[in-house]
Design an enzyme around this catalytic site. Structure first.
Site: not given
Ligand code: NAD
Ligand code: TDX
Length: 331
Positions: A121-122, A151, A176, A190-191, A203-204, A211, A270
């Site tokens: 991730t970034d 990470k 993101n 969520r929104q 909004l936090y 993002r 946060r």
């Molecule tokens: P997510 O939380 O939706 O999914 C994570 C998955 O991993 C789930 O299915 C969970 O059951 C599984 N998992 C967690 N711990 C485990 C373990 N110990 N053994 C086996 N399975 C396990 O997450 P996501 O948003 O899909 O993110 C996936 C990957 O991408 C992560 O590595 C995250 O850091 C990375 N990433 C996410 C974002 C983002 O915006 N969501 C951005 C960049 C990178």
């Molecule tokens: O209800 C909310 N209101 C709000 O203002 C929530 C849940 C978040 N926020 C803000 C916090 C952040 O500035 O919005 C932004 C995005 O929040 P998240 O969805 O929690 O994402 P972030 O913390 O940026 O992290 C995400 O991007 C990078 C993913 O969850 C990570 O897994 C990924 O690595």
């Protein structure tokens, strides 16, 4: 090609599995996932069992991950605890899954001489000021939260295993993600679901944090491109120039959902909230020729809103417990 996808029942992992399934009918996909609160086997419904297998297992379980890795050609490693707010509340599962789990994946890859792509991730680079240049492959690591620190730790382990043991691996750091199958704890779903419940988006703090949004399908196609053309040992930044503040994103969601522009509220910030993330994704475009499909955030958001409207049965079971957790945090 036999591909093992850790965390494939989560948000991005399942989007990736669907893309591979469509684009590579000759590949066999195995998903390895422990099904935490964030994993959902429903994300993978409808896949033909002759081309797809599900293993319920924990990446921290040495014997289980060893056997799964032994049985594949390439590992794409998504499995991780992923929510920053959870990591600030209860850090241990993040240290365990993201660091210890990645160590077990790496040891299995080393032992069986398999190829690995590690998903990062970034957030590992910390945050940027308003005028700072975007993150690139040379930006120093400076994580802020237990999530991003673990990470970052996992990225360092992968680099060390490449250098010290010569494993065949690549890494990507993406911005993101948004799109279908994202857990309702995350900002965009969520929104959308709060509005569907007749409640105001939250909004936090001031809502000024920025993002850099990318559709999960574009992240998935970038990973496929790296698997097909990426150079072993290299890191690739993945982003689509999608910078938006929280306020701007909420304004767009409200407009697309037909709500007044002031239908939102500010909630507790946060702790340690990162101000801005932004990715310079030029290397993957110039060196590997990757191009995103969702270049218009508004259109990507519109289709994501439609997905949550059409799939209430999917998100409904997660919603109440998620909001109860936020209530405890005053968010
Ligand atoms: P997510 O939380 O939706 O999914 C994570 C998955 O991993 C789930 O299915 C969970 O059951 C599984 N998992 C967690 N711990 C485990 C373990 N110990 N053994 C086996 N399975 C396990 O997450 P996501 O948003 O899909 O993110 C996936 C990957 O991408 C992560 O590595 C995250 O850091 C990375 N990433 C996410 C974002 C983002 O915006 N969501 C951005 C960049 C990178
Ligand atoms: O209800 C909310 N209101 C709000 O203002 C929530 C849940 C978040 N926020 C803000 C916090 C952040 O500035 O919005 C932004 C995005 O929040 P998240 O969805 O929690 O994402 P972030 O913390 O940026 O992290 C995400 O991007 C990078 C993913 O969850 C990570 O897994 C990924 O690595």
């Amino acid at each position: 090609m036999r591909i093992l996808v850790t965390g494939g029942a989560g948000f991005i992992g399942s989007n990736f599995v669907h893309l591979v399934y469509l684009e590579h009918p000759d590949w066999h996909i195995t998903v390895f996932d422990s099904l935490t609160y964030a994993g959902n086997e429903k994300n993978l419904e409808g896949l033909d069992p002759s081309r797809y297998k599900f293993i319920k297992g924990d990446i921290c379980d040495e014997a289980a991950i060893d056997a799964a890795v032994a049985d594949c050609d390439t590992v794409v490693h998504f499995a991780a605890e992923s929510h920053v707010d959870n990591s600030v509340h209860t850090p241990w599962p993040f240290v365990n899954s993201n660091i210890v789990g990645t160590y077990q994946v790496l040891e299995a890859v080393r032992k069986h001489n398999k190829h690995l792509h590690h998903i990062s991730t970034d957030e590992v680079f910390g945050d940027l000021g308003p005028n700072d240049p975007k993150f690139n492959e040379k930006t120093p690591y400076d994580p802020s939260s237990p999530y991003s620190a673990t990470k970052a730790g996992s990225d360092h382990l992968v680099r060390a295993w490449i250098r010290s043991f010569g494993i065949q691996a690549t890494i990507s750091n993406c911005s993101n993600n948004y799109g279908p199958y994202q857990h309702v704890e995350k900002f965009i779903p969520r929104q959308i679901t709060e509005i569907m419940e007749g409640r105001k988006p939250k909004l936090y703090g001031t809502g000024e944090a920025i993002r850099d949004w990318i559709h999960a399908e574009d992240h998935s196609s970038a990973i496929l491109t790296i698997l097909e053309k990426g150079k072993i040992g290299e890191t690739y930044m993945v982003g689509t120039n999608g910078e938006k503040s929280g306020k701007e994103s909420i304004a767009l969601i409200l407009e697309l959902m037909g709500k007044p522009a002031d239908f939102y509220e500010h909630v507790n910030d946060r702790p340690g909230h990162d101000y801005r993330y932004a990715i310079d994704g030029s290397k993957i475009r110039t060196e590997l020729g990757w191009q995103p499909k969702y270049t218009d955030f508004r259109e990507g958001l519109r289709s994501t809103i439609d997905w949550y409207k059409a799939n209430e049965a999917w998100w409904r079971p997660q919603k109440e417990a998620t909001e109860a957790k936020y209530k405890e945090l005053g968010r």
